[in-house]
Design a protein around this motif. Structure first.
Motif, PDB file in Angstrom:
ATOM      1  N   PRO A 169       0.950  -1.224  -0.316  1.00 48.55           N
ATOM      2  CA  PRO A 169      -0.020  -0.180  -0.070  1.00 48.55           C
ATOM      3  C   PRO A 169       1.187   1.395  -0.718  1.00 48.55           C
ATOM      4  O   PRO A 169       2.046   1.519   0.398  1.00 48.55           O
ATOM      5  CB  PRO A 169      -0.421  -0.346   1.110  1.00 48.55           C
ATOM      6  CG  PRO A 169      -0.415  -1.576   1.552  1.00 48.55           C
ATOM      7  CD  PRO A 169       0.832  -1.804   0.892  1.00 48.55           C
ATOM      8  N   ASP A 171       1.103   4.969   1.119  1.00 50.08           N
ATOM      9  CA  ASP A 171       0.447   6.154   1.553  1.00 50.08           C
ATOM     10  C   ASP A 171       1.438   7.227   1.619  1.00 50.08           C
ATOM     11  O   ASP A 171       2.025   7.588   3.011  1.00 50.08           O
ATOM     12  CB  ASP A 171      -0.412   5.788   3.321  1.00 50.08           C
ATOM     13  CG  ASP A 171      -1.085   6.776   4.105  1.00 50.08           C
ATOM     14  OD1 ASP A 171      -1.484   7.669   3.035  1.00 50.08           O
ATOM     15  OD2 ASP A 171      -0.666   6.651   5.166  1.00 50.08           O
ATOM     16  N   HIS A 172       1.350   8.225   0.598  1.00 51.00           N
ATOM     17  CA  HIS A 172       2.752   9.642  -0.058  1.00 51.00           C
ATOM     18  C   HIS A 172       1.700  10.824   0.172  1.00 51.00           C
ATOM     19  O   HIS A 172       1.637  11.012  -0.739  1.00 51.00           O
ATOM     20  CB  HIS A 172       3.184   9.163  -1.501  1.00 51.00           C
ATOM     21  CG  HIS A 172       4.316  10.040  -1.410  1.00 51.00           C
ATOM     22  ND1 HIS A 172       5.778   9.401  -1.494  1.00 51.00           N
ATOM     23  CD2 HIS A 172       3.923  11.172  -1.634  1.00 51.00           C
ATOM     24  CE1 HIS A 172       5.999  10.648  -1.621  1.00 51.00           C
ATOM     25  NE2 HIS A 172       5.388  11.887  -1.622  1.00 51.00           N
ATOM     26  N   HIS A 173       2.267  11.662   1.399  1.00 51.89           N
ATOM     27  CA  HIS A 173       2.462  13.018   1.283  1.00 51.89           C
ATOM     28  C   HIS A 173       2.965  13.708   1.206  1.00 51.89           C
ATOM     29  O   HIS A 173       4.185  13.944   2.005  1.00 51.89           O
ATOM     30  CB  HIS A 173       0.935  13.271   2.488  1.00 51.89           C
ATOM     31  CG  HIS A 173      -0.206  11.639   2.201  1.00 51.89           C
ATOM     32  ND1 HIS A 173      -1.228  12.114   1.694  1.00 51.89           N
ATOM     33  CD2 HIS A 173       0.406  11.011   3.311  1.00 51.89           C
ATOM     34  CE1 HIS A 173      -2.196  11.851   1.426  1.00 51.89           C
ATOM     35  NE2 HIS A 173      -1.884  10.624   3.224  1.00 51.89           N
ATOM     36  N   ASP A 178       0.112  13.676  -3.346  1.00 52.95           N
ATOM     37  CA  ASP A 178      -0.317  13.011  -2.699  1.00 52.95           C
ATOM     38  C   ASP A 178      -0.992  11.727  -3.024  1.00 52.95           C
ATOM     39  O   ASP A 178      -1.401  11.924  -3.908  1.00 52.95           O
ATOM     40  CB  ASP A 178      -1.808  13.904  -1.580  1.00 52.95           C
ATOM     41  CG  ASP A 178      -1.792  14.669  -1.010  1.00 52.95           C
ATOM     42  OD1 ASP A 178      -1.045  14.505   0.286  1.00 52.95           O
ATOM     43  OD2 ASP A 178      -1.754  16.059  -1.395  1.00 52.95           O
ATOM     44  N   VAL A 180      -2.467   7.510  -2.640  1.00 51.32           N
ATOM     45  CA  VAL A 180      -2.687   6.310  -2.156  1.00 51.32           C
ATOM     46  C   VAL A 180      -3.507   5.694  -2.827  1.00 51.32           C
ATOM     47  O   VAL A 180      -3.743   5.693  -3.903  1.00 51.32           O
ATOM     48  CB  VAL A 180      -4.147   6.977  -0.456  1.00 51.32           C
ATOM     49  CG1 VAL A 180      -4.615   6.022  -0.008  1.00 51.32           C
ATOM     50  CG2 VAL A 180      -3.459   8.571   0.055  1.00 51.32           C
TER      51      VAL A 180
END
Length: 425
Positions: A169, A171-173, A178, A180
């Motif tokens: 998975p 979940d990069h910000h 951004d 997901v």
């Protein structure tokens, strides 16, 4: 001690005054047959890779399409994926902008190319602060110059996370992106594409030292090449990298002949064809910011100074931001060279590093340059589409092999194999 091996790559010509469209041998820059002929000849010459330049918008000069632009840059990924089907070993490099793209889509496109080619994809990362181009890609038009490499680094970090995620998975910000979800493509044969970079500012050199696998250098002379080579590779240690992890490749041209005199004559003829009288005036107007159409291209430089605030050309140009300083340097150069005309000066100042001579002489010149650590090889920029590499592959490559500084066969299937690079983890 074994000789340092020369790396060769090739730029597909097609837009701007490098290509001599007036030559009877000049062909189409959009017909797929041209791409096939060029790529297969580069592969016959055992080149590491070819790459395509990026053209997101035609330049405008005094409100008209710039004389040196040609309508016709097919989509990079479409062309490279098609070339993958008609080649076996040749690396496939695409110039894709970090300012006007998003990492999820770009990572998917490059991962697809790497799979379909069996591990031959390369990404030439470029940035842009050009508002004229950016009008069609970003709200607000563009990023300020100081933000370009920050976005480029964030773009690369995000793309790498996707390429190396192996289905985990995401979940990069960050400030710019951004993301997901799960990346829809499995790990590629190379782990991720070879990364090529060409920025020459201090920020660009740092970005290259930290991230690049290959550098497209603008430094053509032996002395400036050695200085750049030492500076760039000297920056790598702070990022835990070894000098051999980057291949430095300046752009170069060549002119061949059965004798040195014939080669010099051919080289001069090519340069005159590349810089026509109207082309010389157009280049001068880019710096002066004025309509100079009344000036004789075979006459002296204008007495009047440039207009620093003028925007006579919209889109990327070759010159620095201080046109008055450029004009003063050009006047000094013209005088030092015995009173160069406008056209002679533009030929002098826009020429790339060029190797001129018999095939044996050119091979020896290239070999000496690489053995002296002025580069690791060269990106050839031929003046003809699509047959510009033909004579080089036929005559110079065997001489390089005879000197013991160029491969006689590919030793692996991927571009990382050609460049001697490890698969990233």
């Amino acid at each position: 001690m074994a000789k340092k091996q020369i790396h060769l790559a090739a730029h597909f010509p097609g837009v701007n005054n490098t290509t001599v469209w007036s030559d009877p041998e000049s062909g189409s820059q959009t017909d797929f047959a041209s791409f096939v002929a060029f790529a297969q000849n580069a592969e016959r010459g055992l080149f590491d890779f070819l790459f395509l330049a990026e053209g997101l918008r035609l330049r405008e000069h005094q409100g008209r399409i710039h004389d040196l632009d040609v309508v016709g840059r097919p989509d990079t990924f479409t062309v490279l994926n098609a070339i993958a089907a008609v080649t076996t070993h040749l690396g496939l490099g695409g110039t894709i902008n970090t300012t006007f793209n998003e990492p999820w889509e770009l990572a998917k496109q490059f991962a697809s190319l790497d799979h379909l080619s069996g591990g031959r994809a390369a990404w030439n990362l470029v940035t842009s602060s050009d508002a004229f181009t950016g009008e069609n890609f970003r709200r607000g038009g563009f990023l300020r110059p100081e933000q370009r490499y920050d976005r480029a680094q964030q773009m690369l970090d995000a793309a790498r996370e996707l390429w190396l995620s192996d289905g985990a998975p995401i979940d990069h910000h960050s400030d710019q992106f951004d993301m997901v979800g799960r990346f829809p493509i499995p790990p590629t044969p190379q782990g991720h594409p070879v990364l090529i970079q060409s920025g020459d500012s201090d920020a660009g050199r740092e970005f290259g030292a930290k991230t690049a696998d290959a550098i497209f250098s603008r430094h053509g002379s032996l002395e400036s090449g050695q200085e750049f080579f030492a500076d760039l590779k000297g920056r790598m240690g702070k990022y835990g990298r070894r000098p051999e992890e980057i291949t430095i490749l300046p752009a170069t041209t060549f002119a061949l002949g059965d004798t040195e005199a014939e080669a010099q004559e051919n080289g001069h003829r090519i340069r005159e064809a590349q810089v026509s009288p109207q082309t010389a005036i157009a280049f001068l107007e880019q710096v002066w910011g004025r309509d100079l159409s009344a000036h004789d291209p075979d006459g002296p430089l204008p007495d009047v100074d440039p207009d620093p605030g003028a925007e006579i050309t919209r889109g990327r140009v070759r010159h620095e931001k201080d046109p008055v300083a450029v004009a003063n340097r050009w006047r000094e150069l013209a005088e030092a060279k015995g009173g160069l005309s406008i056209r002679e000066l533009i030929i002098e100042t826009t020429a790339r590093q060029s190797f001129v001579g018999t095939p044996r002489q050119v091979a020896q010149q290239m070999d000496a340059y690489v053995q002296a650590d002025a580069s690791d090889g060269f990106i050839l920029v031929p003046h003809l589409t699509p047959g510009g590499l033909d004579e080089f592959v036929e005559k110079v490559v065997p001489e390089l092999q005879d000197l013991g500084s160029y491969r006689t066969e590919y030793t692996g299937p991927t571009l990382r194999d050609h460049l001697g690079l490890q698969k990233p983890s």
